[in-house]
Design an enzyme around this catalytic site. Sequence first.
Site, mmCIF file in Angstrom:
data_model
loop_
_atom_site.group_PDB
_atom_site.id
_atom_site.type_symbol
_atom_site.label_atom_id
_atom_site.label_comp_id
_atom_site.label_asym_id
_atom_site.label_seq_id
_atom_site.Cartn_x
_atom_site.Cartn_y
_atom_site.Cartn_z
ATOM 1 N N SER A 37 3.527 -1.970 3.868
ATOM 2 C CA SER A 37 2.490 -2.726 3.162
ATOM 3 C C SER A 37 2.885 -4.187 3.032
ATOM 4 O O SER A 37 2.033 -5.076 3.100
ATOM 5 C CB SER A 37 2.238 -2.124 1.775
ATOM 6 O OG SER A 37 3.376 -2.270 0.938
ATOM 7 N N GLY A 38 4.196 -4.446 2.874
ATOM 8 C CA GLY A 38 4.627 -5.830 2.762
ATOM 9 C C GLY A 38 4.337 -6.610 4.023
ATOM 10 O O GLY A 38 3.792 -7.724 3.985
ATOM 11 N N PRO A 47 0.408 -11.754 -0.853
ATOM 12 C CA PRO A 47 1.700 -11.171 -1.223
ATOM 13 C C PRO A 47 1.657 -9.649 -1.235
ATOM 14 O O PRO A 47 0.589 -9.039 -1.365
ATOM 15 C CB PRO A 47 1.935 -11.719 -2.642
ATOM 16 C CG PRO A 47 0.560 -11.978 -3.172
ATOM 17 C CD PRO A 47 -0.263 -12.404 -1.995
ATOM 18 N N ASP A 48 2.821 -9.054 -1.106
ATOM 19 C CA ASP A 48 2.946 -7.605 -1.235
ATOM 20 C C ASP A 48 2.770 -7.207 -2.696
ATOM 21 O O ASP A 48 2.772 -8.045 -3.594
ATOM 22 C CB ASP A 48 4.322 -7.177 -0.726
ATOM 23 C CG ASP A 48 4.472 -5.662 -0.599
ATOM 24 O OD1 ASP A 48 3.442 -4.956 -0.484
ATOM 25 O OD2 ASP A 48 5.616 -5.179 -0.620
ATOM 26 N N ALA A 49 2.617 -5.896 -2.915
ATOM 27 C CA ALA A 49 2.543 -5.335 -4.270
ATOM 28 C C ALA A 49 1.355 -5.893 -5.046
ATOM 29 O O ALA A 49 1.492 -6.489 -6.115
ATOM 30 C CB ALA A 49 3.847 -5.575 -5.026
#
Length: 256
Positions: A37-38, A47-49
């Site tokens: 996903s990152g 950005p990730d998360a």
Amino acid sequence: MNPLRELPKPLVLPNAWDPPSAAAIQAAGAKAIATTSGGVAWSRGVPDAGGLTRTVALEALRRIVRAVTVPVTADIEGGYGDTPEEVAWTVAEVASIGALGVNIEDSAGGQLLDVSAQADRLAAARQAGDLVINARTDTFLMGSGDIDETLARAERYAAAGADGLFVPGVVDPAVIKVLVDGPLPLNVMAHPGAPSVAELAALGVARISVGTGIAQAAYGVAAAAAREVLTVGTYESMSDGLSYGELNDLVGRAAG
């Protein structure tokens, strides 16, 4: 039977983020590919998360699945929904795209989720399709790093139908050995300085992935090559890249 379950152990899963990276990983000899996903988020400028939406994540997955012929398992973060029903919908969409597995994590906003709530989400995912469910717990990334808590969560996740336990942040052989003897096959996220694939296999690890590592390395090369060109004016940082023809052929086959 899901082919992902039949692959030899340990299953080594390099992580891709777009069709060219997936095609290159398959060409290197991977028997299966995981997404990150990152890497997907960064390639789309977020950005990730928390930066990816379900729609964008699923479209990226669709393109990766089309690019390769080996099984793909998808990093779907927390399932792109708070409720069991929303997670089940995401998992059903993943299955319809053609991926054969998912990672589902038990944290959000930097905090661990309630274990019972996460078990309900995993149970809903189990009912949504015959995918290999890799239950990620962030007890070492965002929690106490307590082995007993990790094993307790593993028990609940196994009862909910998970096929494996993914514990990012764990590379200590002593901790790995304890977790390997727990209720679910263990997935370790490896990185420079972690035990080798052979050492992890000897410990009994079932799956080995590298998370955002390959994407970070690729962007690291981009940064290093740009610095070299802009400072000393040479080009050696680019010398290990795929040739134009090789990369163009990989992408062409993936698109075809």
